[in-house]
Design an enzyme around this catalytic site. Sequence first.
Site, PDB file in Angstrom:
ATOM      1  N   ASP A  24       0.854  -1.185   0.000  1.00  0.00           N
ATOM      2  CA  ASP A  24       0.000   0.000   0.000  1.00  0.00           C
ATOM      3  C   ASP A  24       0.891   1.236   0.000  1.00  0.00           C
ATOM      4  O   ASP A  24       2.014   1.201   0.522  1.00  0.00           O
ATOM      5  CB  ASP A  24      -0.883   0.025   1.253  1.00  0.00           C
ATOM      6  CG  ASP A  24      -2.028  -0.971   1.170  1.00  0.00           C
ATOM      7  OD1 ASP A  24      -2.524  -1.196   0.057  1.00  0.00           O
ATOM      8  OD2 ASP A  24      -2.410  -1.516   2.215  1.00  0.00           O
ATOM      9  N   ASP A  60      -4.266  -3.227   5.481  1.00  0.00           N
ATOM     10  CA  ASP A  60      -4.639  -2.725   6.810  1.00  0.00           C
ATOM     11  C   ASP A  60      -6.131  -2.811   7.097  1.00  0.00           C
ATOM     12  O   ASP A  60      -6.553  -2.679   8.233  1.00  0.00           O
ATOM     13  CB  ASP A  60      -4.168  -1.273   6.989  1.00  0.00           C
ATOM     14  CG  ASP A  60      -4.699  -0.353   5.893  1.00  0.00           C
ATOM     15  OD1 ASP A  60      -5.527  -0.802   5.077  1.00  0.00           O
ATOM     16  OD2 ASP A  60      -4.277   0.814   5.851  1.00  0.00           O
ATOM     17  N   ASP A  98      -8.889  -6.290   3.195  1.00  0.00           N
ATOM     18  CA  ASP A  98      -7.567  -6.777   2.782  1.00  0.00           C
ATOM     19  C   ASP A  98      -7.290  -8.194   3.268  1.00  0.00           C
ATOM     20  O   ASP A  98      -6.354  -8.842   2.798  1.00  0.00           O
ATOM     21  CB  ASP A  98      -6.456  -5.860   3.329  1.00  0.00           C
ATOM     22  CG  ASP A  98      -6.455  -4.497   2.665  1.00  0.00           C
ATOM     23  OD1 ASP A  98      -6.836  -4.424   1.481  1.00  0.00           O
ATOM     24  OD2 ASP A  98      -6.084  -3.514   3.321  1.00  0.00           O
TER      25      ASP A  98
END
Length: 681
Positions: free
Chosen positions: A126, A414, A418
Amino acid sequence: GRATGIVVATGMQTEVGRIAGMIEAADETTTPLQANLTQLGKSLTILILVIAAVVFGIGMLRGQESLINMLLTAISLAVAAIPEGLPAIVTITLALGTQRMAKRHALVRKLPAVETLGSTDIIASDKTGTLTQNKMTVEKLVVNQELVDSRATELPLDSHLAQVMILSNDTKIMPDGLAGDPTETALIQYNLDQGYPVDQLLTDRPRVTEVPFDSERKLMSTVHPLEDGRFLVAVKGAPDELLKRVTQIESNGDVQPLTKTSRDQILTVNHELATQALRVLAFAYKVITTVPTTVNTETLENDLVFAGMVGMIDPERPEVEQAVAEAKSAGIRPLMITGDHRDTAEAIAVRLGIINAGEDDAVITGAELDAMSDAEFGKKVGDYSVYARVAPEHKVRIVNAWQKRGKVVAMTGDGVNDAPALKAADIGIGMGITGTEVSKGASDMVLADDNFATIVVAVEEGRKVFANIQKAIQYLLSANLGEVLTLFVMTMLGWQILAPVHILWINLVTDTLPAIALGVEPTEKNIMQHKPRGRNSNFFSGGVFSSIIYQGLLEGGITLLVYWLALTYPVHATASLAHADALTMAFATLGLIQLFHAFNSKSIHESLFTVGLFRNKFFNWAILIAFVMLAMTIVVPGLNGLFHVSHLDAYQWGIVALASLSMVVIVEIVKFFQRRHMRRA
């Protein structure tokens, strides 16, 4: 956030239940370490049983030993050949690796994950908070159709741009600072820094209703009462999405129809800001007389007046650029995943070194990904390094596509959404600061500092763990092969063979402390210059198998040579004493040569004098203790009778020492030629 909900489904029928189902359906991947150990265990078991049976059969056919003695010899041979210390070595090495990683902010939840990190080919990360600092600041403004620097501009109190920035915002102003999403807190902080009466505006114009932010429509709208009884609709969101709902534009207090020229100009500025790695938000408003009975995007987010745009930057973490370069030099491909605009994502990726300037083809959006079938994406996945405007669900497709190519994938995440991707990845990496409990629970490792550089540190530690386990395996198997060869040849030639107690004691002395000490060797200096070893590699890759064979043959050959010399040129004339001395010298040589060989095993290919003789204090103590335990059986009265060995004089000890030391010299010469060959290749 806030919500009023009607329960329409429970349990597995809910969205959270759907995610739980995806997690449950995700295959539990076998780590490279587990696969390698399973393969090694099966191969050794078959080989050892065959060798033990052959030695037992030949011994019985020769008729020189009793059934019980040959049975004990075969059993002791099997015990000697099996590296029974290996499970302990692997566990200790992995556990120490987790300790070192924890000190560097990488918390390992599953022990085999330590080694799996060392074989990582892909790190999909990310952007926000991992590659960047997650501290947004307002840099640019588009107000009155002009692009200006935020620090050189003060918005007037009646500015609709400032009002929408403050009102369409979920930030909470707390006694100890601002609480909320970093993008929204940056908008409030900017207005506070400009001296704008934020608290007063929020008090005068409380929120009546709202259409909360949605990741699909990428907008947020709130409704607030005005002094004249009408209501202000404040809207913020992605410029390209917001412009679809705008019909007018405000400039210097004037509201005019939005022309194609103005629309194109806004999109051009949006692109320009995005290419500077700025996150761009657009703001619009309208005034309505009554609040619609049904409040949603269709009834509220239309016929809007464009108020302006804001360009914010989330600065890159200063250490990430170096970490990306280090990952690339190690043959690892970093991928960036973000919900940002394509141009912003590309600009940040260029600044971090993930892609080079002008590599537009390396960037793909979530919409483009949705338009591809899994088969098509699988063929093209190698083309993309940056994923923009993607949803968490896309991560599973990215993981699966790379895994089908045989790559070991590490994936960060997070959010609750996910979790399936973290479960599917070879290494799921949760975020310790911003991560949800669900994402942490699905992960193999948690970053205490949410930092990409920590992943690269963990990869280095994983490579070190594998390298040390490989060194220990090379040492154990070559030593055990030397023992097997010695017993096998002695049996074949009809020589007096080493007793089971000799083999078991050598095994105890050499297979424990020295092997464990190899598991805590310091990191070799060039460990991050090698390419990932790949999913299909094993403990015998990289020349280890051939090293085990020739080194095992050397150990056995040198031991047999010492035995032959002692028999051919005896110190004592009596045959029984000569045989006792020869057996003792063979016993001493077989034990001592393994201790010298442990120094060779400090590196697979590098010279002992390059990696350092005495860097590992634990190793030095292990060798010393093992030597004392070995020597005691020969020099301590009483013990030598228990072990059926004789006292050796200085001449005999000299032969044993020189023969054992020759192992280091020969292996150093072989390594020299191996390195020359590798450099030429």
